[in-house]
Design an enzyme around this catalytic site. Structure first.
Site, PDB file in Angstrom:
ATOM      1  N   ASP A 113       0.872  -1.169   0.000  1.00  0.00           N
ATOM      2  CA  ASP A 113       0.000   0.000   0.000  1.00  0.00           C
ATOM      3  C   ASP A 113       0.902   1.209   0.000  1.00  0.00           C
ATOM      4  OD1 ASP A 113      -2.891   0.705  -0.033  1.00  0.00           O
ATOM      5  OD2 ASP A 113      -2.228   2.004   1.601  1.00  0.00           O
ATOM      6  N   SER A 114       0.582   2.151  -0.871  1.00  0.00           N
ATOM      7  CA  SER A 114       1.514   3.236  -1.109  1.00  0.00           C
ATOM      8  C   SER A 114       0.775   4.502  -1.476  1.00  0.00           C
ATOM      9  CB  SER A 114       2.498   2.848  -2.218  1.00  0.00           C
ATOM     10  OG  SER A 114       1.811   2.267  -3.312  1.00  0.00           O
ATOM     11  N   GLY A 148       0.925   6.240 -12.262  1.00  0.00           N
ATOM     12  CA  GLY A 148       0.385   7.099 -11.204  1.00  0.00           C
ATOM     13  C   GLY A 148       0.959   8.501 -11.230  1.00  0.00           C
ATOM     14  N   ASP A 207       4.049   9.465 -10.949  1.00  0.00           N
ATOM     15  CA  ASP A 207       5.473   9.538 -11.299  1.00  0.00           C
ATOM     16  C   ASP A 207       5.859  10.807 -12.079  1.00  0.00           C
ATOM     17  OD1 ASP A 207       6.368   7.312  -9.972  1.00  0.00           O
ATOM     18  OD2 ASP A 207       6.177   5.967 -11.690  1.00  0.00           O
ATOM     19  N   ARG A 221       9.345   2.018  -3.122  1.00  0.00           N
ATOM     20  CA  ARG A 221       9.054   0.588  -3.203  1.00  0.00           C
ATOM     21  C   ARG A 221      10.341  -0.234  -3.133  1.00  0.00           C
ATOM     22  NH1 ARG A 221       5.783   1.379  -6.684  1.00  0.00           N
ATOM     23  NH2 ARG A 221       4.103   1.583  -5.179  1.00  0.00           N
TER      24      ARG A 221
HETATM   25  O1  LIG Z   1       5.656   4.393  -7.415  1.00  0.00           O
HETATM   26  C1  LIG Z   1       4.653   5.120  -7.593  1.00  0.00           C
HETATM   27  N1  LIG Z   1       4.615   6.014  -8.608  1.00  0.00           N
HETATM   28  C2  LIG Z   1       3.555   6.785  -8.854  1.00  0.00           C
HETATM   29  N2  LIG Z   1       2.426   6.739  -8.128  1.00  0.00           N
HETATM   30  C3  LIG Z   1       2.401   5.862  -7.111  1.00  0.00           C
HETATM   31  C4  LIG Z   1       3.486   5.041  -6.790  1.00  0.00           C
HETATM   32  N3  LIG Z   1       3.167   4.295  -5.722  1.00  0.00           N
HETATM   33  C5  LIG Z   1       1.939   4.633  -5.386  1.00  0.00           C
HETATM   34  N4  LIG Z   1       1.447   5.583  -6.225  1.00  0.00           N
HETATM   35  C6  LIG Z   1       0.111   6.201  -6.197  1.00  0.00           C
HETATM   36  C7  LIG Z   1      -0.730   5.731  -7.367  1.00  0.00           C
HETATM   37  C8  LIG Z   1      -1.432   4.538  -6.810  1.00  0.00           C
HETATM   38  O2  LIG Z   1      -2.671   4.220  -7.433  1.00  0.00           O
HETATM   39  C9  LIG Z   1      -1.637   4.940  -5.363  1.00  0.00           C
HETATM   40  C10 LIG Z   1      -1.516   3.735  -4.487  1.00  0.00           C
HETATM   41  O3  LIG Z   1      -2.771   3.244  -4.084  1.00  0.00           O
HETATM   42  P1  LIG Z   1      -2.841   1.722  -3.631  1.00  0.00           P
HETATM   43  O4  LIG Z   1      -4.195   1.458  -3.119  1.00  0.00           O
HETATM   44  O5  LIG Z   1      -1.674   1.397  -2.763  1.00  0.00           O
HETATM   45  O6  LIG Z   1      -2.572   0.932  -4.984  1.00  0.00           O
HETATM   46  P2  LIG Z   1      -3.534   0.628  -6.188  1.00  0.00           P
HETATM   47  O7  LIG Z   1      -4.973   0.854  -5.793  1.00  0.00           O
HETATM   48  O8  LIG Z   1      -3.070   1.341  -7.379  1.00  0.00           O
HETATM   49  O9  LIG Z   1      -3.312  -0.938  -6.399  1.00  0.00           O
HETATM   50  P3  LIG Z   1      -3.563  -2.098  -5.276  1.00  0.00           P
HETATM   51  O10 LIG Z   1      -4.311  -1.485  -4.134  1.00  0.00           O
HETATM   52  O11 LIG Z   1      -4.338  -3.144  -5.977  1.00  0.00           O
HETATM   53  O12 LIG Z   1      -2.204  -2.577  -4.877  1.00  0.00           O
HETATM   54  O13 LIG Z   1      -0.570   5.825  -5.051  1.00  0.00           O
HETATM   55 MG   LIG Z   2      -5.660   0.172  -3.998  1.00  0.00          MG
END
Ligand SMILES: O=c1nc[nH]c2c1ncn2[C@H]1C[C@H](O)[C@@H](COP(=O)(O)OP(=O)(O)OP(=O)(O)O)O1
Ligand SMILES: [Mg+2]
Length: 198
Positions: free
Chosen positions: A74-75, A157, A159, A185
């Protein structure tokens, strides 16, 4: 001894960008990596208020549904000018269509309206969970500067609007292996491996 049952690890994420980065970070470790999407695992409601809570929700759901060891991330991006927003709501700012052009435009508007402090950080929390309940957690962060309008087509995202500390290009302008040198990450993964392997 096998690190994971069946030597298999499930990436508990629906985000293709994360999958690519996590696969690259796990390369050469002799682990067979698969994904939540490939196994048709159910989607998870991210009702937590911290990265740790949401990573745990995703990991627990995927372990239950798959029976394999699971790695969840989660990020998000936290802007200093916004007291840490969007933070755990970073994905939500993209809307149901996950439009990060829109999310970055909103971020630019809100940061400027709040006094234009461009300081920010990316955070990643990784949770590794085994079917027997064993659990390892790690966090990685990278500080940097927000830039508007966004620059570059790489990564995913937010970036294109983030320049990591000490650099002059955004993550969106970097090749994958370059982003991996600085990213939240990668740092979380390094910390996780230290925890895991001692
Ligand atoms: O390295 C990154 N570079 C650019 N943007 C990023 C990064 N890391 C997180 N982000 C932003 C976009 C992402 O959509 C959101 C995390 O939300 P988060 O709920 O953890 O992930 P998610 O919904 O995209 O996929 P999932 O929950 O299925 O792992 O923060
Ligand atoms: Mg998510």
């Amino acid at each position: 001894m096998e690190l994971f049952p069946g030597n298999r690890l499930v990436l508990a994420t629906r985000n293709e960008g994360k999958v690519r980065e996590m696969q690259r970070l796990l390369e050469g470790r002799g682990v067979e990596v698969t994904t939540a999407a490939a196994l048709g695992l159910p989607e998870v409601e991210e009702t937590g208020t911290s990265f740790e809570e949401n990573a745990t929700l995703k990991a627990e759901s995927a372990v239950k549904a798959s029976g394999f060891a699971v790695l969840a991330d989660d990020s998000g991006l936290s802007a200093d000018a916004l007291g840490g927003a969007p933070g755990v709501y970073s994905a939500d700012w993209g809307g149901p269509e996950r439009d990060f052009g829109k999310a970055m435009a909103r971020l630019g508007r809100e940061v400027k309206a709040a006094g234009d402090d461009r300081g920010a950080k990316f955070v990643s929390v990784l949770v590794l969970l085994w079917p027997d309940g064993r659990r390892v957690e790690a966090r990685g962060e990278v500080r940097g500067t927000l830039v508007f309008p966004p620059r570059g087509e790489g990564g995913f995202g937010y970036d294109p609007c983030f320049i990591p500390e000490g650099e002059d290009r955004t993550f969106g302008e970097m090749a994958a292996e370059e982003k991996a040198r600085f990213s939240h990450r990668s740092r979380a993964m390094e910390a996780l491996m230290r925890e895991l392997l001692g």
